[in-house]
Design a protein around this motif. Structure first.
Motif, mmCIF file in Angstrom:
data_model
loop_
_atom_site.group_PDB
_atom_site.id
_atom_site.type_symbol
_atom_site.label_atom_id
_atom_site.label_comp_id
_atom_site.label_asym_id
_atom_site.label_seq_id
_atom_site.Cartn_x
_atom_site.Cartn_y
_atom_site.Cartn_z
ATOM 1 N N PRO A 33 -0.703 -4.567 -4.786
ATOM 2 C CA PRO A 33 -1.252 -3.869 -3.628
ATOM 3 C C PRO A 33 -1.417 -4.792 -2.424
ATOM 4 C CG PRO A 33 -2.851 -3.953 -5.460
ATOM 5 C CD PRO A 33 -1.694 -4.831 -5.830
ATOM 6 N N GLY A 34 -1.757 -4.192 -1.280
ATOM 7 C CA GLY A 34 -1.960 -4.978 -0.063
ATOM 8 C C GLY A 34 -1.162 -4.374 1.074
ATOM 9 N N CYS A 35 -1.616 -4.567 2.298
ATOM 10 C CA CYS A 35 -0.933 -3.989 3.456
ATOM 11 C C CYS A 35 -0.772 -5.051 4.538
ATOM 12 C CB CYS A 35 -1.713 -2.785 3.977
ATOM 13 S SG CYS A 35 -0.891 -1.886 5.295
ATOM 14 N N PRO A 36 0.188 -5.969 4.363
ATOM 15 C CA PRO A 36 0.964 -6.173 3.143
ATOM 16 C C PRO A 36 0.243 -7.153 2.215
ATOM 17 C CG PRO A 36 1.723 -7.665 4.857
ATOM 18 C CD PRO A 36 0.569 -6.888 5.437
ATOM 19 N N PRO A 37 0.715 -7.245 0.946
ATOM 20 C CA PRO A 37 0.213 -8.343 0.120
ATOM 21 C C PRO A 37 0.636 -9.657 0.771
ATOM 22 C CG PRO A 37 2.024 -7.177 -0.986
ATOM 23 C CD PRO A 37 1.759 -6.442 0.280
ATOM 24 N N SER A 38 -0.161 -10.682 0.640
ATOM 25 C CA SER A 38 0.190 -11.952 1.285
ATOM 26 C C SER A 38 1.384 -12.589 0.575
ATOM 27 C CB SER A 38 -1.007 -12.902 1.226
ATOM 28 O OG SER A 38 -1.312 -13.202 -0.115
ATOM 29 N N GLY A 39 2.051 -13.496 1.261
ATOM 30 C CA GLY A 39 3.119 -14.271 0.643
ATOM 31 C C GLY A 39 2.617 -14.970 -0.615
ATOM 32 N N ALA A 51 0.813 -1.222 0.000
ATOM 33 C CA ALA A 51 0.000 0.000 0.000
ATOM 34 C C ALA A 51 0.845 1.270 0.000
ATOM 35 C CB ALA A 51 -0.936 -0.007 1.207
ATOM 36 N N CYS A 52 1.950 1.298 0.745
ATOM 37 C CA CYS A 52 2.732 2.546 0.852
ATOM 38 C C CYS A 52 3.390 2.890 -0.472
ATOM 39 C CB CYS A 52 3.781 2.434 1.946
ATOM 40 S SG CYS A 52 3.091 2.051 3.554
ATOM 41 N N ARG A 60 -1.066 -11.765 -12.714
ATOM 42 C CA ARG A 60 -2.454 -11.419 -12.400
ATOM 43 C C ARG A 60 -2.801 -11.853 -11.001
ATOM 44 N NH1 ARG A 60 -7.242 -12.597 -16.684
ATOM 45 N NH2 ARG A 60 -8.530 -11.174 -15.468
ATOM 46 N N LEU A 61 -3.512 -10.981 -10.286
ATOM 47 C CA LEU A 61 -3.999 -11.330 -8.951
ATOM 48 C C LEU A 61 -5.519 -11.301 -8.984
ATOM 49 C CD1 LEU A 61 -1.738 -9.086 -6.700
ATOM 50 C CD2 LEU A 61 -1.487 -11.528 -7.117
ATOM 51 N N GLY A 62 -6.146 -12.416 -8.752
ATOM 52 C CA GLY A 62 -7.613 -12.437 -8.708
ATOM 53 C C GLY A 62 -8.084 -12.473 -7.261
ATOM 54 N N HIS A 63 -9.369 -12.602 -7.077
ATOM 55 C CA HIS A 63 -9.962 -12.802 -5.760
ATOM 56 C C HIS A 63 -9.479 -14.141 -5.212
ATOM 57 C CE1 HIS A 63 -13.164 -13.674 -2.817
ATOM 58 N NE2 HIS A 63 -13.273 -12.363 -2.732
ATOM 59 N N PRO A 64 -9.039 -14.261 -3.972
ATOM 60 C CA PRO A 64 -8.947 -13.222 -2.936
ATOM 61 C C PRO A 64 -7.524 -12.665 -2.778
ATOM 62 C CG PRO A 64 -8.767 -15.376 -1.916
ATOM 63 C CD PRO A 64 -8.729 -15.593 -3.407
ATOM 64 N N LEU A 65 -6.642 -12.901 -3.742
ATOM 65 C CA LEU A 65 -5.257 -12.443 -3.566
ATOM 66 C C LEU A 65 -5.122 -10.935 -3.727
ATOM 67 C CD1 LEU A 65 -3.145 -15.183 -5.412
ATOM 68 C CD2 LEU A 65 -3.551 -14.912 -2.965
ATOM 69 N N LEU A 66 -6.032 -10.339 -4.527
ATOM 70 C CA LEU A 66 -5.979 -8.890 -4.704
ATOM 71 C C LEU A 66 -6.750 -8.219 -3.581
ATOM 72 C CD1 LEU A 66 -5.465 -6.266 -6.207
ATOM 73 C CD2 LEU A 66 -7.377 -6.791 -7.715
ATOM 74 N N HIS A 67 -6.045 -7.548 -2.697
ATOM 75 C CA HIS A 67 -6.729 -6.750 -1.664
ATOM 76 C C HIS A 67 -5.869 -5.551 -1.304
ATOM 77 C CE1 HIS A 67 -4.105 -8.368 1.477
ATOM 78 N NE2 HIS A 67 -4.254 -9.535 0.894
ATOM 79 N N PHE A 68 -6.530 -4.517 -0.769
ATOM 80 C CA PHE A 68 -5.838 -3.257 -0.482
ATOM 81 C C PHE A 68 -5.471 -3.140 0.995
ATOM 82 C CE2 PHE A 68 -8.048 -0.871 -4.237
ATOM 83 C CZ PHE A 68 -7.373 -1.682 -5.131
ATOM 84 N N ASP A 69 -5.851 -4.143 1.798
ATOM 85 C CA ASP A 69 -5.522 -4.032 3.228
ATOM 86 C C ASP A 69 -4.823 -5.283 3.718
ATOM 87 O OD1 ASP A 69 -7.605 -5.811 3.204
ATOM 88 O OD2 ASP A 69 -8.946 -4.578 4.420
#
Ligand code: SF4
Ligand code: SF4
Ligand code: FES
Lengths: 196, 242
Positions: A164-170, A102-103, A187-196
């Motif tokens: 993206p992600g805070c943090p993105p998962s491993g 995210a940062c 490509r990141l699909g659901h649920p790997l793509l998240h902003f938090d």
């Protein structure tokens, strides 16, 4: 500095997806190292990763300047002058530069100081906060100059990819890297793509 | 007589007279991205996320009445690219720090960004400076995340009959205000029981002392992407206990 150090390595023209070992560099700018922790969170897949890439500059190798690399991972935004130099060094040495977390993507938590006056922040923290006796604002020339505002890294240099992600998962980092190493469009699909 | 229908991405979708393209699609469980639309409210067509191509022209699906035989393009790379750009503009205009937002995981703006694979804000951030209003005993207003959809305005005016909210200013200076001389929510008759408290698609109108109750992984859009929740989109959060 990095720029003088690298002509021999720059000769190694490596195509992503090639069988040759690629070079990977990582850095944390105005971040919390959480994204690096997430990189370590790929656990035993780290063995597979080091089969396929050599680490250049990274907190894992303690190399201080980035050589010619195929992939650069940048965690954190830009909050001081040193961040700008490191980011530019990465951009000029990495074929593919990836904003991680995210940062790096939108400034993140550090950017939440952007509506405050920097001078007033420093005064409050070092001079006027309760319990401070005889404090002074640090001004050692070694310290990087803080910027007025925190910025995401794509506002300073061109960025090829964003995770993206805070943090993105491993798992998200692994999916992205392996897509890239295998020559697929990452490509990141659901649920790997998240902003938090 | 057979029921009239539109051709939505090549699929015949029936409608009844008076329905918009959006109404027909939602009734058929087909997702057209939207933010300012809410099935219980008169459409106003301001966010343009629902832009589709009807008979070759870009139109808002939430306001355009369906017509028999109309050919509508919805889920195409061209339209999704344009929608992603709209989302990116909404993200940089406000302060959307999802990791510290109570609405994260239940937010339509964020869920749409996932749906349309928005990986970066692309544009330069505005980082506006908008003070929060914490004056009300039950509800916090964080204007930093307002996307000006006017759903709270419509709900408070048309359902609650209180007209607590309205938009003020023009262009980039347009912003949400509270209709009280002081401008503070505490000085209105707003309550958590109001319809207006339960329509915001993003994290502006928030119940105090209840944030972050649902763990990451269990929140609404963690469980299922927004495109698969068409029939439930009138309720703004799955954990809405009111
Ligand atoms: S309102 Fe939605 S998009 Fe904005 S910060 Fe909150 S979760 Fe993120
Ligand atoms: S507060 Fe929420 S519902 Fe009201 S205009 Fe802003 S985004 Fe829309
Ligand atoms: S949903 Fe149609 S314009 Fe906003």
């Amino acid at each position: 500095m990095g720029a003088e150090r690298e002509p021999e390595r720059g000769a190694e023209r490596v195509v992503v997806g090639d069988k040759r070992k690629l070079r990977l560099a990582t850095a944390s700018l105005a971040g919390c190292f959480g994204c690096h922790m997430s990189l370590l969170d790929i656990d035993e897949r780290l063995f597979e990763l080091v089969e396929r890439v050599d680490f250049d500059r990274s907190p894992l190798t303690d190399i201080k300047h980035c050589g010619a690399c195929d992939i650069g991972l940048i965690e954190g935004g830009i909050c001081n002058a040193e961040n700008v130099h490191v980011l530019r060094e990465f951009r000029s040495h990495c074929k593919v530069l990836i904003a991680v977390g995210a940062c790096a993507v939108n400034g993140g938590l550090p950017a939440q100081r952007n509506h405050l006056d920097l001078g007033q922040c420093l005064q409050e923290i070092y001079l006027t906060a309760p319990d401070i006796v005889g404090g002074k604002i640090p001004n050692d020339p070694e310290l990087p100059l803080p910027l007025d505002k925190v910025h995401p890294i794509h506002e300073i240099v061109r960025i090829d990819y964003f995770i993206p992600g805070c943090p993105p998962s491993g798992d998200a980092i692994w999916k992205f890297l392996t897509d890239l190493l295998d020559g697929r469009t990452p490509r990141l699909g659901h649920p790997l793509l998240h902003f938090d | 007589m057979t029921q009239p229908s539109i051709l939505l991405d090549g699929l015949p979708v029936p409608f009844v007279d008076g329905q918009t393209i959006m109404d027909a699609a939602m009734a058929a469980d087909i997702f057209i991205p939207h933010l300012c639309h809410h099935p219980e409210f008169k459409p106003q067509g301001s966010c343009k996320l629902c832009t589709v191509k009807a008979n070759g022209r870009y139109v808002s699906a939430c306001t355009l009445p369906a017509r028999d035989g109309m050919e509508v393009e919805n889920n195409s790379p061209d339209l999704n690219d344009k929608r992603r750009t709209l989302l990116q503009m909404l993200f940089v205009e406000g302060n959307h720090f999802c990791p510290s937002c109570e609405k994260s995981g239940n937010c339509m703006l964020q869920a749409l960004a996932y749906e349309l694979e928005m990986l970066s804000p692309h544009f330069d951030q505005f980082y506006p400076n908008r003070a929060v209003d914490a004056s009300h005993p039950e509800v916090l207003l964080d204007f930093n995340r307002c996307i000006l959809c006017e759903l709270c305005v419509r709900a408070s005016r048309d359902v609650d009959r209180k007209s607590v909210f309205s938009l003020s200013g023009r262009g980039i200076d347009k912003h949400l205000i509270v209709n009280a001389e002081s401008g503070r929510l505490a000085d209105t008759d707003f309550s958590w029981a109001d319809k207006a408290a339960h329509v915001c698609p993003v994290g502006v109108i928030l119940k105090k002392r209840s944030g972050f109750a649902v763990p990451i992984g269990k929140r609404r859009y963690d469980v299922e992407p927004i495109g698969m929740q068409v029939e439930r989109l009138a309720a703004r959060s799955a954990d809405e206990e009111s």
